[in-house]
Scaffold this active site. Structure first.
Site, PDB file in Angstrom:
ATOM      1  N   THR A  50       0.844  -1.209   0.000  1.00  0.00           N
ATOM      2  CA  THR A  50       0.000   0.000   0.000  1.00  0.00           C
ATOM      3  C   THR A  50       0.876   1.253   0.000  1.00  0.00           C
ATOM      4  OG1 THR A  50      -1.616  -1.238   1.286  1.00  0.00           O
ATOM      5  CG2 THR A  50      -1.890   1.148   1.246  1.00  0.00           C
TER       6      THR A  50
ATOM      7  N   THR B  29       0.236  -3.952   9.802  1.00  0.00           N
ATOM      8  CA  THR B  29       0.426  -5.352   9.421  1.00  0.00           C
ATOM      9  C   THR B  29       0.620  -6.172  10.683  1.00  0.00           C
ATOM     10  OG1 THR B  29       1.866  -7.027   8.438  1.00  0.00           O
ATOM     11  CG2 THR B  29       2.910  -4.958   8.946  1.00  0.00           C
TER      12      THR B  29
ATOM     13  N   ASP C 171       2.352  -8.649  10.643  1.00  0.00           N
ATOM     14  CA  ASP C 171       3.718  -9.181  10.528  1.00  0.00           C
ATOM     15  C   ASP C 171       4.771  -8.300  11.205  1.00  0.00           C
ATOM     16  OD1 ASP C 171       2.532 -11.121   9.049  1.00  0.00           O
ATOM     17  OD2 ASP C 171       3.308 -10.465   7.113  1.00  0.00           O
TER      18      ASP C 171
ATOM     19  N   ARG D 151       3.476 -35.885  21.865  1.00  0.00           N
ATOM     20  CA  ARG D 151       3.679 -35.550  20.458  1.00  0.00           C
ATOM     21  C   ARG D 151       4.585 -34.344  20.267  1.00  0.00           C
ATOM     22  NH1 ARG D 151      -2.390 -36.289  18.308  1.00  0.00           N
ATOM     23  NH2 ARG D 151      -2.007 -38.276  17.277  1.00  0.00           N
TER      24      ARG D 151
ATOM     25  N   MET E 210       1.909 -16.677  10.673  1.00  0.00           N
ATOM     26  CA  MET E 210       2.230 -15.835   9.515  1.00  0.00           C
ATOM     27  C   MET E 210       3.580 -15.140   9.697  1.00  0.00           C
ATOM     28  SD  MET E 210      -1.369 -14.301   8.190  1.00  0.00           S
ATOM     29  CE  MET E 210      -2.458 -15.341   7.204  1.00  0.00           C
TER      30      MET E 210
ATOM     31  N   ARG F 159       6.094 -13.702   6.345  1.00  0.00           N
ATOM     32  CA  ARG F 159       6.685 -14.158   5.084  1.00  0.00           C
ATOM     33  C   ARG F 159       8.200 -14.058   5.067  1.00  0.00           C
ATOM     34  NH1 ARG F 159       2.813 -10.817   1.221  1.00  0.00           N
ATOM     35  NH2 ARG F 159       2.952  -9.461   3.011  1.00  0.00           N
TER      36      ARG F 159
ATOM     37  N   ILE G 298      -6.793 -16.777  11.193  1.00  0.00           N
ATOM     38  CA  ILE G 298      -7.311 -16.524  12.552  1.00  0.00           C
ATOM     39  C   ILE G 298      -6.472 -15.418  13.203  1.00  0.00           C
ATOM     40  CG2 ILE G 298      -7.495 -17.567  14.870  1.00  0.00           C
ATOM     41  CD1 ILE G 298      -8.323 -20.174  13.392  1.00  0.00           C
ATOM     42  N   GLN G 299      -5.179 -15.382  12.828  1.00  0.00           N
ATOM     43  CA  GLN G 299      -4.286 -14.352  13.383  1.00  0.00           C
ATOM     44  C   GLN G 299      -4.673 -12.942  12.960  1.00  0.00           C
ATOM     45  OE1 GLN G 299       0.062 -16.019  12.850  1.00  0.00           O
ATOM     46  NE2 GLN G 299      -1.371 -17.093  11.537  1.00  0.00           N
TER      47      GLN G 299
END
Ligand code: F6P
Length: 365
Positions: free
Chosen positions: A122, A142, A144, A179, A186, A188, A290-291
């Site tokens: 943007t 963001t 992020d 386990r 998220m 990137r 969901i984040q």
């Protein structure tokens, strides 16, 4: 410096949504109306609405009661770049620069300045509009937290809270079934969410794009935990993490998006690989969008309010073509032209990386 006092502004939210956008829209609109007696217009669906001339007045009532709402009342879009937008050309579509038509859509309503709330994509277009002479002000968003020039973006705190809650929940099921549970979050090219949620949730392993991992090191680490009687492990992995010398896991490519690569799937890839090497039961979980959803945390509501207010104050003081930032404990701003093409990544000597290592967290190295 703007020569005339601005009387009409428009606001848009671009790129992926994030909690706190409405807090900014509310702060911008209320500050503009209360303190500066401005007319505020809202552009629907980011730059797409500007291209398609979907622009409506925003009243005081329109922005009442939205502070706690996730998402954006204006809508958003992360695949519309006004400087390269697909338009019909014969039987085919061709990418064209439609920015002049966008400026015309503002001009015909008497709108003199544009407030863009968004991330790096943007802001790239915002800077290009500024170059064409349109007064622009940017507000960084963001989950992020990777926008260059600001220490923090709103939305990040909410995303970290959501991811931490997920890690807390995975702990109980991981421990019941002995386990290895791998949570993909998220991020990137920057691992801020994985680092902060991983540290807050006490993840045993944190994998981020900035620190390429070695599979054998992760396998050795979880096996060593097993031998010590710790019969489960939690791994938090950023979607953009990759093995040393290897590639990120791409989920798909989106045509015409300013950032066309969509990552996703590394948690399941790792679960498969680690299961085979260690013989342990491994499961991958992708937290996904969901984040990006839900009500913003108080921190993000406050930061969004401060950003929106400050953006308006700068604009009315005659400053334009800047990005509002939070730097070293203060509101500040940087020229939009300076942030283009840059992102803020996690440095390997980040205090939280060092602290996590000190308490025994592995980064897969
Ligand atoms: O930029 C925010 C972000 O949430 C990234 O972390 C993620 O890869 C991307 O958006 C997902 O975008 P979309 O909503 O197009 O799937």
């Amino acid at each position: 410096m703007a020569k005339q006092k601005i009387k009409k502004i428009a606001v848009l939210t671009g790129g992926g949504d994030c909690p706190g956008l409405n807090a900014v829209i509310r702060a911008v609109t209320k500050t503009a109306i209360n303190r500066h007696q401005l007319e505020v217009w809202g552009i629907e669906d980011g730059y797409r609405g500007l291209i398609e001339d979907r622009i409506r007045p925003l009243s005081y009532n329109d922005v009442s009661n939205i502070l706690t709402l996730g998402g954006t009342i204006l809508g958003s879009c992360n695949s519309s770049n006004p400087f390269s937008f697909p338009v019909p050309s014969g039987k085919r579509m061709r990418n064209k620069d439609v920015s002049d038509a966008c400026i015309e859509n503002l001009k015909k309503r008497g709108i003199e300045a544009l407030l863009c709330i968004g991330g790096d994509g943007t802001m790239g277009s915002a800077a290009a509009f500024a170059k064409k002479g349109l007064p622009v002000m940017g507000v960084p968003k963001t989950i992020d937290n990777d926008v260059w020039g600001t220490d923090i973006t709103f939305g990040f705190n909410t995303a970290v809270t959501t991811a931490t809650e997920a890690i807390d929940k995975l702990h109980t099921t991981a421990s019941s079934h002995h386990r290895v549970m791998i949570l993909e979050v998220m991020g990137r090219y920057a691992g801020w969410i994985a680092l902060h949620a991983g540290a807050a949730g006490g993840s045993d392993v944190i994998l981020i794009p900035e620190i390429p991992y070695r599979l054998d090191k992760i396998a050795d680490f979880v096996l060593a935990r097993s031998k010590k009687g710790k019969r489960f492990s939690i791994i938090t992995v950023a979607e953009g993490a990759k093995p040393k010398g290897g590639q990120q896991v791409i989920y798909k490519k989106i045509k015409n998006s300013p950032d066309p690569i969509r990552l996703g799937g590394i948690a399941n890839v790792l679960a498969e690989q680690l299961g085979q090497i260690t013989g342990l039961s491994c499961r991958g979980v992708n937290l996904g969008h969901i984040q990006r959803g839900g009500s913003p945390t108080p921190f993000d509501r406050v930061l969004g309010t401060e950003f929106g207010y400050y953006a308006m104050e700068l604009l009315m003081k005659g400053q334009t073509n800047r990005l509002v930032v939070w730097k070293d404990g203060h509101l500040n701003s940087v020229p939009l032209s300076r942030i283009a093409g840059k992102i803020k990544t996690v440095k390997t000597n980040n205090p939280l990386v060092l602290a996590a290592k000190a308490v025994g967290t592995s980064f897969g190295t």
